[in-house]
Design an enzyme around this catalytic site. Sequence first.
Site, PDB file in Angstrom:
ATOM      1  N   HIS A 197       0.833  -1.204   0.000  1.00  0.00           N
ATOM      2  CA  HIS A 197       0.000   0.000   0.000  1.00  0.00           C
ATOM      3  C   HIS A 197       0.867   1.253   0.000  1.00  0.00           C
ATOM      4  O   HIS A 197       2.044   1.218   0.367  1.00  0.00           O
ATOM      5  CB  HIS A 197      -0.946   0.007   1.202  1.00  0.00           C
ATOM      6  CG  HIS A 197      -0.268   0.138   2.534  1.00  0.00           C
ATOM      7  ND1 HIS A 197       0.178   1.346   3.041  1.00  0.00           N
ATOM      8  CD2 HIS A 197       0.036  -0.781   3.478  1.00  0.00           C
ATOM      9  CE1 HIS A 197       0.712   1.165   4.225  1.00  0.00           C
ATOM     10  NE2 HIS A 197       0.650  -0.123   4.513  1.00  0.00           N
ATOM     11  N   CYS A 228       4.001  -4.286   6.568  1.00  0.00           N
ATOM     12  CA  CYS A 228       3.522  -4.072   5.204  1.00  0.00           C
ATOM     13  C   CYS A 228       4.623  -3.532   4.304  1.00  0.00           C
ATOM     14  O   CYS A 228       5.644  -3.035   4.776  1.00  0.00           O
ATOM     15  CB  CYS A 228       2.347  -3.096   5.206  1.00  0.00           C
ATOM     16  SG  CYS A 228       0.848  -3.753   5.960  1.00  0.00           S
TER      17      CYS A 228
END
Length: 296
Positions: free
Chosen positions: A233, A249
Site C-alpha cells: 500500500h 507491510c
Amino acid sequence: MLVTLKFCCPKEDDNLIAFYNVSDETASIPSSKNIVVDTPITIGKYFDFLDSIVHKYDSITPYKLSEHLLVRANSWIIDTLQNTDYYRMKARDSFVYNQKKMIVLPKGAVITIPDSITATKLLNSFRNTFIDINIPEFKLRIIKDSTNLFEFPIRVGRHEKKYLKMAGRVIDLKTETGHGFIVNHVRNPSYYNPANGRQYFATNRDDKKVTKLPQIPFIVTEINGVRNGQLIHPTTNPITLNKAYSNGCIGTKEADAWVIYYYAPIGTKINIRYDLNVIDEKGKKVTLKDIYGYNR
C-alpha cells in the site's frame, strides 16, 4: 495526535454501483468501442464510474471485461492517477488537501473498450506478470516473463517485536518472505493505528502539512498460504522509503501504488525474498546490509 506510522487494516466500503451517463461513439462491440465521459469524474467517484462501464458492457464483450483490463487498455488513466500524488502536485506548487476531490477523468475524455485482440494480449500479459520484492534491497519489481517492467523503492517491516491492540498480542514486525498471490484489493481503505486500534482520517505529510488520507487501493497478499495482513500500500510519508520502518507491510509512493495495482490483478504471483547479494545498476556485485540480522 496524528499517526504517521501506518500499518493499515482497511475495510472495503459496501457501495452500490453508481450509473453514469456516457456517450457511445459506436453502436456495436465486435471491435474496439469509444466511450466519451460527459461529466468530470473525481477520484471519489472514479471506481463507481468504472464499475458502471464494466457492468454495462461486460455482457456484450466476447471476453470478461474488468476494471484492470479496461484501464490497461487506456494507459493514460494510470498516468493521470499517478499525477494525483501529493508530492508530485507539491512539486508543481499545488497543495492538495483532499485527493478524493481531484478530477481524474475530465469531461470529453475518451475511454476505449478494447477489441478481442487487444484484450487477449492484455490477459496473457496478466498471466505472465509477477511481483518480486527483495526486502534488504528495499525494491519492488514488476516482471513480465523475464523483462523488468518497473522497479520501485519501498519500505519494509521494522526489526522489532511490538504489542498491537488490533492483533491482541505481540507481533514480529519483520516483513515475511515467501511465495504467494494477490488475493484481494481494497479500493477504499479505512485507516487504523494497529497499536491502539483507533481509526484516523488525516495524516502528517513529510512537509509538516496535514491532509486527508488519499483513496488509493491497498493490495492484499497471501504468502505461503497465509493471509497475515502483509499488504502492499502507499505511504503518505515517502521519507520512510528505503528503510525498515513499517509494521510489516510493504509501503510505496502514492504514484507507484497506482501502477502496482493495475499491473497486479487478483491472482498475480508474488515472491518476497531476502537476498543480500545483488547486482547493482552498473553490473557490479553488491552485498547489502543484513537489516534483519539473519546471517549473523
